[in-house]
Scaffold this motif. Structure first.
Motif, short mmCIF file in Angstrom:
data_model
loop_
_atom_site.label_atom_id
_atom_site.label_comp_id
_atom_site.label_asym_id
_atom_site.label_seq_id
_atom_site.Cartn_x
_atom_site.Cartn_y
_atom_site.Cartn_z
N ALA A 138 -18.61 13.51 -129.12
CA ALA A 138 -18.52 13.94 -128.20
C ALA A 138 -17.41 12.85 -127.99
CB ALA A 138 -19.98 13.01 -127.67
N VAL A 139 -17.21 11.95 -128.42
CA VAL A 139 -15.77 10.88 -127.76
C VAL A 139 -14.68 11.58 -128.22
CG1 VAL A 139 -14.31 9.13 -128.71
CG2 VAL A 139 -17.09 8.94 -128.41
N GLU A 140 -14.47 12.42 -130.15
CA GLU A 140 -13.02 12.82 -129.77
C GLU A 140 -12.97 14.10 -129.25
OE1 GLU A 140 -14.22 13.09 -134.93
OE2 GLU A 140 -14.05 14.92 -133.42
N LYS A 141 -14.24 15.04 -128.90
CA LYS A 141 -14.22 16.01 -127.13
C LYS A 141 -12.81 15.82 -126.26
CE LYS A 141 -14.36 20.34 -126.11
NZ LYS A 141 -13.57 21.35 -126.36
N SER A 142 -13.48 14.43 -125.69
CA SER A 142 -13.58 13.53 -124.55
C SER A 142 -11.65 13.46 -124.54
CB SER A 142 -14.25 12.43 -124.33
OG SER A 142 -14.24 12.00 -123.10
N LEU A 143 -11.80 12.64 -125.48
CA LEU A 143 -9.91 11.93 -125.65
C LEU A 143 -9.08 13.02 -125.51
CD1 LEU A 143 -10.64 8.93 -128.32
CD2 LEU A 143 -9.91 8.76 -126.10
N ILE A 144 -9.56 14.45 -126.71
CA ILE A 144 -9.15 15.71 -126.90
C ILE A 144 -8.33 16.27 -125.22
CG2 ILE A 144 -8.54 18.01 -127.78
CD1 ILE A 144 -9.73 16.92 -130.09
N THR A 145 -9.74 16.47 -124.70
CA THR A 145 -9.71 16.85 -123.14
C THR A 145 -8.98 16.43 -122.28
OG1 THR A 145 -12.02 18.21 -123.98
CG2 THR A 145 -11.50 17.63 -121.41
N THR A 146 -8.63 14.60 -122.64
CA THR A 146 -8.54 14.02 -121.04
C THR A 146 -6.93 14.15 -121.44
OG1 THR A 146 -10.65 12.72 -121.50
CG2 THR A 146 -8.72 11.54 -120.47
N HIS A 147 -6.61 14.33 -122.67
CA HIS A 147 -4.97 14.12 -122.69
C HIS A 147 -4.43 15.47 -121.78
CE1 HIS A 147 -0.91 15.01 -124.91
NE2 HIS A 147 -1.42 15.97 -124.83
N ARG A 148 -5.01 16.62 -122.82
CA ARG A 148 -4.90 18.00 -122.13
C ARG A 148 -5.14 17.93 -120.91
NH1 ARG A 148 -6.70 21.72 -127.62
NH2 ARG A 148 -4.46 20.71 -128.63
N ASN A 149 -5.92 17.70 -120.49
CA ASN A 149 -6.89 17.79 -119.16
C ASN A 149 -5.64 16.93 -117.34
OD1 ASN A 149 -7.49 20.13 -119.81
ND2 ASN A 149 -9.31 19.66 -119.22
N VAL A 150 -5.24 16.10 -118.29
CA VAL A 150 -4.74 15.00 -117.38
C VAL A 150 -3.12 14.80 -117.73
CG1 VAL A 150 -5.61 12.21 -115.91
CG2 VAL A 150 -7.16 14.48 -116.84
N PHE A 151 -2.97 13.58 -118.82
CA PHE A 151 -2.17 13.19 -119.00
C PHE A 151 -0.88 13.52 -119.42
CE2 PHE A 151 -4.96 9.64 -120.47
CZ PHE A 151 -5.56 8.62 -119.28
N GLY A 152 -1.04 15.00 -120.39
CA GLY A 152 -0.43 16.18 -120.55
C GLY A 152 0.48 16.46 -118.93
N VAL A 153 -1.31 16.98 -117.88
CA VAL A 153 -0.06 16.86 -116.75
C VAL A 153 0.12 16.69 -115.87
CG1 VAL A 153 -1.00 18.10 -114.62
CG2 VAL A 153 -1.94 18.60 -116.64
N PHE A 154 0.65 15.35 -115.98
CA PHE A 154 0.89 14.06 -115.55
C PHE A 154 2.47 14.02 -115.99
CE2 PHE A 154 -2.20 10.24 -114.60
CZ PHE A 154 -2.62 11.59 -113.17
N PHE A 155 2.54 14.19 -117.22
CA PHE A 155 4.33 13.97 -117.84
C PHE A 155 5.44 15.42 -117.85
CE2 PHE A 155 7.37 15.27 -120.89
CZ PHE A 155 7.93 15.12 -120.76
N TRP A 156 4.18 16.45 -117.19
CA TRP A 156 5.42 17.71 -116.92
C TRP A 156 5.12 17.62 -115.63
CZ3 TRP A 156 8.58 20.13 -119.45
CH2 TRP A 156 8.46 20.13 -120.88
N PHE A 157 4.62 16.91 -114.50
CA PHE A 157 4.75 16.65 -113.08
C PHE A 157 5.43 16.18 -112.62
CE2 PHE A 157 3.16 15.55 -109.05
CZ PHE A 157 3.39 16.56 -108.33
#
Length: 322
Positions: A138-157
């Protein structure tokens, strides 16, 4: 405008989360499937053509609308368009109900419910898993999902094309999965370009996310784990996120089936290997407490991104002021 757009989108999502199975996402998935049907002739060149065509179909209208609104000085409309695109591309709470429900089930000692929720979320077999294994996944899935759905979007925006770049990131991430992970697409040449394209698109964001985890967590252990263990994952990006995230929380993460780091028992003695590669990740075995640590780490990293974005926006505004 960039900072306010992200802030408003985050606030709206907290009040009205966009479901992961919403009609817009469903249509994009159908379009990706059509591209696969139309272009997949067993060659990587066809995958490249399909990838660029789909990107053009989604990015060009997004960028064109934004350009028109700014060109005619319709700043309020341009701001609303930015907020809408960020809201649609962010996924901060798409799967948070799974994580929260798993945490509540484990706290209540209901491992069976936690296993069922994890299986539904990760689409993998969880039969017979113990609480520690459920917590780790659950922790692994959460960290990966958060990066791809939040922080990655922030950078490219933050890039010059703004909304269009955010769309590009999320669509590229989906194509990398949709054209490679399904059973019928594995070992197919068609999805090779999509996977490689997302690797480079995500190259900088994944490292910035790891740095953010290190800054708001245990910096020394996060950098140590990143440096010595990230390469042991089959997927480099996942290795960076999980090694840095786990080190920042003092938790050992890693899935052996994915060629991850060798995990030793929590009470194993640390061995001085000198110049040899270390065998033990820093931290403890995952437990239910790791779920709460993950929530804290993600929120602190989010606040760090927002503070840096506020400072950057302020510097740009001051630089533009005569």
């Amino acid at each position: 405008m960039t900072f306010l757009s992200i802030l408003c989108a985050l606030l709206i999502e907290q009040m009205k989360p966009l479901r992961a199975d919403n009609p817009i996402y469903a249509e994009i998935k159908r379009l990706a499937l059509r591209m696969e049907i139309w272009f997949n002739a067993g060659d990587s060149t066809h995958g490249r053509m399909g990838w660029f065509l789909m990107m053009a179909m989604l990015m060009v209208p997004t960028a064109l609308i934004y350009w028109v609104l700014k060109h005619y000085n319709w700043f309020l409309a341009a701001f609303a368009w930015n907020v809408l695109i960020v809201y649609l591309t962010l996924g901060f709470r798409h799967y948070s109900h799974y994580f929260t429900s798993i945490q509540l089930a484990l706290n209540a000692g209901d491992d069976a419910t936690a296993r069922a929720l994890l299986a539904e979320w990760t689409r993998q077999d969880t039969v017979g898993m113990e609480a520690s294994e459920i917590a780790r996944l659950a922790v692994e899935k959460s960290l990966i999902t958060t990066h791809r759905n939040v922080f990655g979007v922030f950078f490219w925006f933050l890039m010059p094309l703004g909304p269009a770049c955010a769309v590009m990131y999320r669509v590229a991430e989906h194509l990398a999965r949709a054209w490679n992970e399904p059973e019928h697409m594995r070992n197919e040449a068609f999805g090779q370009f999509a996977a490689r394209a997302f690797y480079w698109i995500d190259w900088i964001p994944v490292r910035l996310t790891a740095v953010a985890f290190a800054v708001v967590g245990n910096f020394e252990d996060a950098i140590y784990a990143w440096r010595n263990f990230a390469h042991r994952w089959a997927d480099e990006a996942i290795g960076i996120i999980l090694s840095a995230g786990g080190g920042a929380m003092g938790v050992r993460l890693g899935t052996p089936a994915e060629n991850a780091a060798k995990l030793l028992p929590a009470d194993a003695a640390t061995v001085d290997l000198g110049d040899e590669e270390p065998d033990m990740l820093p931290g403890e075995e995952p437990s239910v407490r790791a779920l709460q640590s993950t929530v804290g780490l993600v929120w602190r990293a989010l606040l760090l991104w927002m503070m840096l974005l506020l400072l950057l926006s302020g510097a740009v505004w001051l630089g533009a002021t005569p």
